[in-house]
Design a protein around this motif. Structure first.
Motif, short mmCIF file in Angstrom:
data_model
loop_
_atom_site.label_atom_id
_atom_site.label_comp_id
_atom_site.label_asym_id
_atom_site.label_seq_id
_atom_site.Cartn_x
_atom_site.Cartn_y
_atom_site.Cartn_z
N GLY A 27 8.42 -1.87 -16.44
CA GLY A 27 9.71 -3.36 -15.73
C GLY A 27 10.60 -3.81 -16.92
N THR A 69 8.54 -8.32 -15.62
CA THR A 69 8.90 -7.76 -14.68
C THR A 69 9.13 -6.84 -13.93
OG1 THR A 69 10.34 -10.18 -14.27
CG2 THR A 69 10.98 -9.02 -12.51
N GLY A 70 7.86 -6.46 -13.31
CA GLY A 70 8.33 -4.67 -12.62
C GLY A 70 7.04 -4.21 -11.66
N HIS A 71 6.28 -3.44 -12.18
CA HIS A 71 5.30 -2.64 -10.94
C HIS A 71 4.37 -2.24 -12.07
CE1 HIS A 71 8.48 0.22 -10.69
NE2 HIS A 71 6.89 0.82 -10.61
N ASN A 72 2.82 -2.13 -11.39
CA ASN A 72 1.86 -1.50 -11.58
C ASN A 72 1.98 -0.05 -11.70
OD1 ASN A 72 -0.92 0.09 -11.46
ND2 ASN A 72 -1.84 -2.42 -11.27
N TYR A 112 2.19 -0.79 -16.60
CA TYR A 112 3.25 -1.36 -15.60
C TYR A 112 4.08 -1.04 -16.23
CZ TYR A 112 -0.40 -4.99 -15.43
OH TYR A 112 -1.90 -5.35 -14.45
N GLU A 132 2.48 -2.06 -7.15
CA GLU A 132 2.20 -3.34 -6.71
C GLU A 132 2.89 -4.65 -7.71
OE1 GLU A 132 -1.44 -7.44 -7.31
OE2 GLU A 132 -1.75 -4.94 -6.12
N SER A 133 4.11 -5.28 -7.20
CA SER A 133 4.92 -5.94 -7.76
C SER A 133 3.60 -6.76 -9.19
CB SER A 133 5.59 -7.11 -7.67
OG SER A 133 6.38 -6.58 -6.69
N GLU A 134 4.65 -7.40 -10.67
CA GLU A 134 4.14 -7.24 -11.24
C GLU A 134 5.20 -8.58 -12.01
OE1 GLU A 134 1.30 -8.63 -13.42
OE2 GLU A 134 1.38 -7.44 -12.40
N ASP A 135 5.13 -9.70 -12.23
CA ASP A 135 5.86 -10.33 -12.50
C ASP A 135 5.64 -11.86 -13.61
OD1 ASP A 135 8.00 -12.45 -13.44
OD2 ASP A 135 8.26 -13.08 -11.68
#
Length: 89
Positions: free
Chosen positions: A26, A50-53, A24, A58-61
């Motif tokens: 972010g 808070t970011g992405h894979n 990830y 895909e969004s990641e939080d």
């Protein structure tokens, strides 16, 4: 080991119990330094990412435990964390 500060842009790579690697990128926020909890006695630490894979976009939080806490409580999960560079995007 590297430990992010609030607002750092980081790359987190985790190898799960099943051997799959996920990365990830972010912003680290809500950083809680690694240390012993005065109420529970457990060793805690981590941050919100808070970011992405990086593979899927895909969004990641999510909240992530720091590497030291994982090594103490779940050594089957391995993780590295570092500052992101321009080449990581």
């Amino acid at each position: 080991m590297f430990f992010p500060s609030d607002g750092d842009r980081i790359v987190l790579t985790r190898i799960g119990r099943d051997g799959r690697t996920t990365s990830y990128i972010g912003m680290a926020t809500e950083v809680m330094p690694y240390g012993r909890s005065s109420t529970s006695g457990l060793w805690l630490g981590g941050w919100r990412l808070t970011g992405h894979n990086t593979a899927t976009g895909e969004s990641e939080d999510s909240y992530f435990a720091c590497t030291e806490a994982l090594e103490r409580y779940d050594p089957a999960i391995r993780q590295t964390v570092r500052l992101a560079t321009a080449g990581d995007e």
